[in-house]
Each structure stands twice: as C-alpha cells, then as structure tokens.
Design an enzyme around this catalytic site. Structure first.
Site, PDB file in Angstrom:
ATOM      1  N   LEU A 241      37.200  -5.315  46.881  1.00 23.71           N
ATOM      2  CA  LEU A 241      37.550  -6.345  45.975  1.00 23.71           C
ATOM      3  C   LEU A 241      37.063  -7.722  46.677  1.00 23.71           C
ATOM      4  CD1 LEU A 241      41.500  -5.523  45.089  1.00 23.71           C
ATOM      5  CD2 LEU A 241      39.441  -6.076  43.625  1.00 23.71           C
TER       6      LEU A 241
ATOM      7  N   HIS B 141      31.100  -2.868  35.244  1.00 22.29           N
ATOM      8  CA  HIS B 141      31.826  -1.482  35.522  1.00 22.29           C
ATOM      9  C   HIS B 141      31.515  -0.525  34.426  1.00 22.29           C
ATOM     10  CE1 HIS B 141      35.656   0.552  36.519  1.00 22.29           C
ATOM     11  NE2 HIS B 141      35.790   0.647  35.414  1.00 22.29           N
TER      12      HIS B 141
HETATM   13  C1  GRF Z   1      27.358   1.131  38.589  1.00 21.87           C
HETATM   14  O1  GRF Z   1      27.751   2.254  37.631  1.00 21.87           O
HETATM   15  C2  GRF Z   1      28.642   0.013  38.317  1.00 21.87           C
HETATM   16  O2  GRF Z   1      28.930  -0.015  37.157  1.00 21.87           O
HETATM   17  C3  GRF Z   1      29.572   0.491  39.416  1.00 21.87           C
HETATM   18  O3  GRF Z   1      28.780   0.636  40.482  1.00 21.87           O
HETATM   19  C4  GRF Z   1      27.530   1.475  40.250  1.00 21.87           C
HETATM   20  C5  GRF Z   1      26.362   0.792  40.709  1.00 21.87           C
HETATM   21  O4  GRF Z   1      25.397   1.651  40.713  1.00 21.87           O
HETATM   22  N1  GRF Z   1      30.273  -0.964  39.574  1.00 21.87           N
HETATM   23  P1  GRF Z   1      23.902   1.002  41.398  1.00 21.87           P
HETATM   24  O5  GRF Z   1      24.256   1.121  42.946  1.00 21.87           O
HETATM   25  O6  GRF Z   1      23.534  -0.219  40.768  1.00 21.87           O
HETATM   26  O7  GRF Z   1      22.860   2.373  40.947  1.00 21.87           O
END
Ligand code: GRF
Length: 204
Positions: free
Chosen positions: A89, A106
């Site tokens: 956070l 997200h």
């Molecule tokens: C993504 O699925 C995003 O939604 C979440 O963390 C993941 C990160 O994936 N917050 P990456 O490291 O960009 O492949």
C-alpha cells in the site's frame, strides 16, 4: 513527453506492455522495486530503463522504506507514478507528494474483489464476468477513482491461471491507454468520477 516512475514487485508484464506501446506520450524514467527477484527488473534492463531495488528489510518500518522510495524517485522527476503489480500500500508520503498522479491496475471489476487473490475470489464467487480496473490511488485498498475498466467473461472450466491470462491480456491494453489519456491531459478527477476529456467517456 511525460515522465513515468513505475513501481513493481512481480514479473513485469504490464511494465513491458507500457514500454512496448508507441505514442504513449510518456516514457518510463525509472523502475523501483521492493523485491530483488522481481522479473520487472529484467524487463527494465532490456529496455535500458534504470532500476532501483530498495529492500524493505533495510528499513525500520514501512514509512522509512517509503520515504527512501520517494527520495530515490525524486531524481527522475516523475509526472505520474504507475503501480504495476506493486504489492504494498502506498502511504500518505506518496499521496501527498503526487496527489492525483498515482495510478494502479487491479485484476477485477472494482469495487468487486479488492485486495489480494482477486482472480481466485471472482472464480469462487461464480461471477459470469470479471475484468480489470485502472484507477487513481487514494488512501484505501483499491478504492480510488476509476479511469478505465475492461470486461472479461468467465468461461466454464476456467482455472485461476486461464482466467488470469485473459485478464492480463486486457490489462496490457488498458494500462497503456490510461497512461496515454493522462499524458495527453485528458483525465480530470471530479470527486469519485474521472472525466475523459474529448470523448470516450461512458459517463457522458
Ligand atoms: C497484475 O495482474 C495487476 O492487476 C496486479 O498485479 C499484476 C501484475 O502483473 N496489480 P505483472 O507483474 O505486470 O505481470
């Protein structure tokens, strides 16, 4: 050309999608990470982006780690802070320094399934559609004003892995799009709503 600071803890597929997008109106000035083994670091290196790893264990508490992240970022004078799979956070230090200038992505249609395990929770709940949300960051957990959402249908026989893969494919389009909107000055935050100037705003 706007400058981006990307914060990531994971494999960095969103970082890669951002780096591979032409006409973003922005360039990634720096990657900051809290995990030594984050795949995002390798992605950054491949694209010649400086990467800074600050181990949380080196600091007495969360606030001290965050202050160090902020200080390291400062040299790169980012216009926008992009959280791309950053597993912490961000606290008041960040929010006060970059008000309305921190984005997150997200893997659900917020406000459904905030926090960790969003893909698993959506499957367990039995929803027919889920997706991804790009939003500005506020002090809550995945609660800030929504910029873009993309819908992904849940298919029978989906596993968390298969569903996550389809959601990520949408993330890789939605995040660069949101950054481009910001970079071209087309996003305005009005309370909980984000206005998209010059069209494309489903709230109109
Ligand atoms: C993504 O699925 C995003 O939604 C979440 O963390 C993941 C990160 O994936 N917050 P990456 O490291 O960009 O492949």
């Amino acid at each position: 050309m706007k400058r981006l600071a990307v914060l990531a803890s994971g494999k960095g597929s969103n970082l890669r999608a951002i780096l591979e997008t032409p006409n973003l109106g922005a360039r990634v000035a720096v990657l900051l990470t809290d995990r030594e083994e984050a795949g995002a670091r390798e992605v950054a290196r491949r694209f010649g982006v400086p990467d800074i790893f600050l181990p949380p264990a080196d600091y007495p508490d969360r606030a001290a780690h965050e202050a160090a992240m902020l200080a390291a970022m400062e040299d790169f004078r980012p216009d926008l802070v992009v959280l791309a799979g950053y597993m912490r956070l961000v606290g008041p230090g960040f929010l006060n320094r970059y008000p309305g200038r921190i984005m997150n992505i997200h893997p659900s249609l917020l406000p459904a399934f905030p926090g960790l395990g969003a893909v698993e929770k959506a499957l367990e709940y039995g929803v027919r559609v889920t997706g991804c949300t790009v939003h500005f960051v506020d002090e809550g957990l995945d609660t800030g004003p929504i910029i873009l959402q993309r819908v992904v249908p849940v298919e029978s026989g989906d596993t968390p892995e298969s569903l996550r893969a389809r959601i990520q494919a949408e993330e890789h389009r939605a995040y660069p799009e949101a950054i481009q909107l910001f970079s071209t000055g087309r996003l305005r935050i009005r309370g909980r709503r984000v206005e998209i100037l010059g069209g494309g705003d489903s709230l109109d």
